[in-house]
Design an enzyme around this catalytic site. Sequence first.
Site, PDB file in Angstrom:
ATOM      1  N   CYS A  14      -1.017 -74.223  10.721  1.00 16.42           N
ATOM      2  CA  CYS A  14      -2.099 -73.873   9.797  1.00 16.42           C
ATOM      3  C   CYS A  14      -2.231 -74.900   8.663  1.00 16.42           C
ATOM      4  CB  CYS A  14      -1.892 -72.444   9.299  1.00 16.42           C
ATOM      5  SG  CYS A  14      -3.430 -71.686   8.822  1.00 16.42           S
TER       6      CYS A  14
ATOM      7  N   HIS B 234      -0.265 -68.879  13.611  1.00 17.43           N
ATOM      8  CA  HIS B 234       1.087 -68.738  13.054  1.00 17.43           C
ATOM      9  C   HIS B 234       2.063 -68.194  14.090  1.00 17.43           C
ATOM     10  CE1 HIS B 234       0.223 -69.336   8.714  1.00 17.43           C
ATOM     11  NE2 HIS B 234      -0.999 -69.016   9.088  1.00 17.43           N
TER      12      HIS B 234
ATOM     13  N   GLU C 292       5.112 -68.096  14.007  1.00 16.03           N
ATOM     14  CA  GLU C 292       6.294 -67.475  13.373  1.00 16.03           C
ATOM     15  C   GLU C 292       6.056 -65.996  13.063  1.00 16.03           C
ATOM     16  OE1 GLU C 292       4.087 -69.294  11.927  1.00 16.03           O
ATOM     17  OE2 GLU C 292       3.794 -68.682   9.841  1.00 16.03           O
TER      18      GLU C 292
HETATM   19  N1  GLN Z   1      -6.780 -71.559   4.416  1.00 12.00           N
HETATM   20  C1  GLN Z   1      -5.589 -72.292   4.099  1.00 12.00           C
HETATM   21  C2  GLN Z   1      -5.940 -73.701   3.656  1.00 12.00           C
HETATM   22  O1  GLN Z   1      -6.910 -74.241   4.042  1.00 12.00           O
HETATM   23  C3  GLN Z   1      -4.636 -72.343   5.263  1.00 12.00           C
HETATM   24  C4  GLN Z   1      -4.195 -70.947   5.605  1.00 12.00           C
HETATM   25  C5  GLN Z   1      -2.832 -70.834   6.185  1.00 12.00           C
HETATM   26  O2  GLN Z   1      -2.038 -71.762   6.186  1.00 12.00           O
HETATM   27  N2  GLN Z   1      -2.553 -69.666   6.669  1.00 12.00           N
HETATM   28  O3  GLN Z   1      -5.209 -74.285   2.928  1.00 12.00           O
END
Ligand code: GLN
Length: 191
Positions: A75, A168, A170
């Site tokens: 992410c 994610h 995890e």
């Molecule tokens: N929306 C977040 C960002 O752009 C990322 C979200 C996440 O890591 N769960 O920084």
Amino acid sequence: MLIGILALQGDFERHEKRLKEIGVDSHRVKSCEDLNKCDGLILPGGETTTLWSLLQWNGLFQAIQEYEKPIFGTCAGMILLAKEIEGIQKETLNLIDLTVKRNAYGRQIHSFEAEGEAPFLGNGAGIRMVFIRAPKITRLGEGTESLATCKGEVVMSKNERILVSTFHPELTPDVRIHRYFVDEFVRINDK
Ligand code: GLN
């Protein structure tokens, strides 16, 4: 083997838990000295802009750019590793040739869970995926490949040394993706 998990902000404890479940030791990375002890690194989710500032502040941004071992970014971790972020000029770690778009599922779809396809896991592998204000991969560049898809989007990619996911792994009890990172990236690099 010791896997570092960036522990400045965000979701690092669950990564520790998943690694423990597969019998792999981890180390919380907060400084360059921490990083240098580790055979691989996980960059967890969180808030890209906060992580970016914290990394700049303690010198880890450059240390990670120069780190030659495998890295797995989930992410926000993936966003930092990508070459390009749509609509944002910020310098990234630029370790995998992808273009990504932040918060790409829209504000309404803050988070969701869905079944995705991860053929590299074998046996027509479906896998439960958790997305939280997730980015999308909008371009796969040089040396990158799609590893998994969900709802028509590429949600996991890699190059020779870097593994990334928009979801994610995890947050689900399934340890296959952590095991894949350890076996196919860290162990192989170790030889
Ligand atoms: N929306 C977040 C960002 O752009 C990322 C979200 C996440 O890591 N769960 O920084």
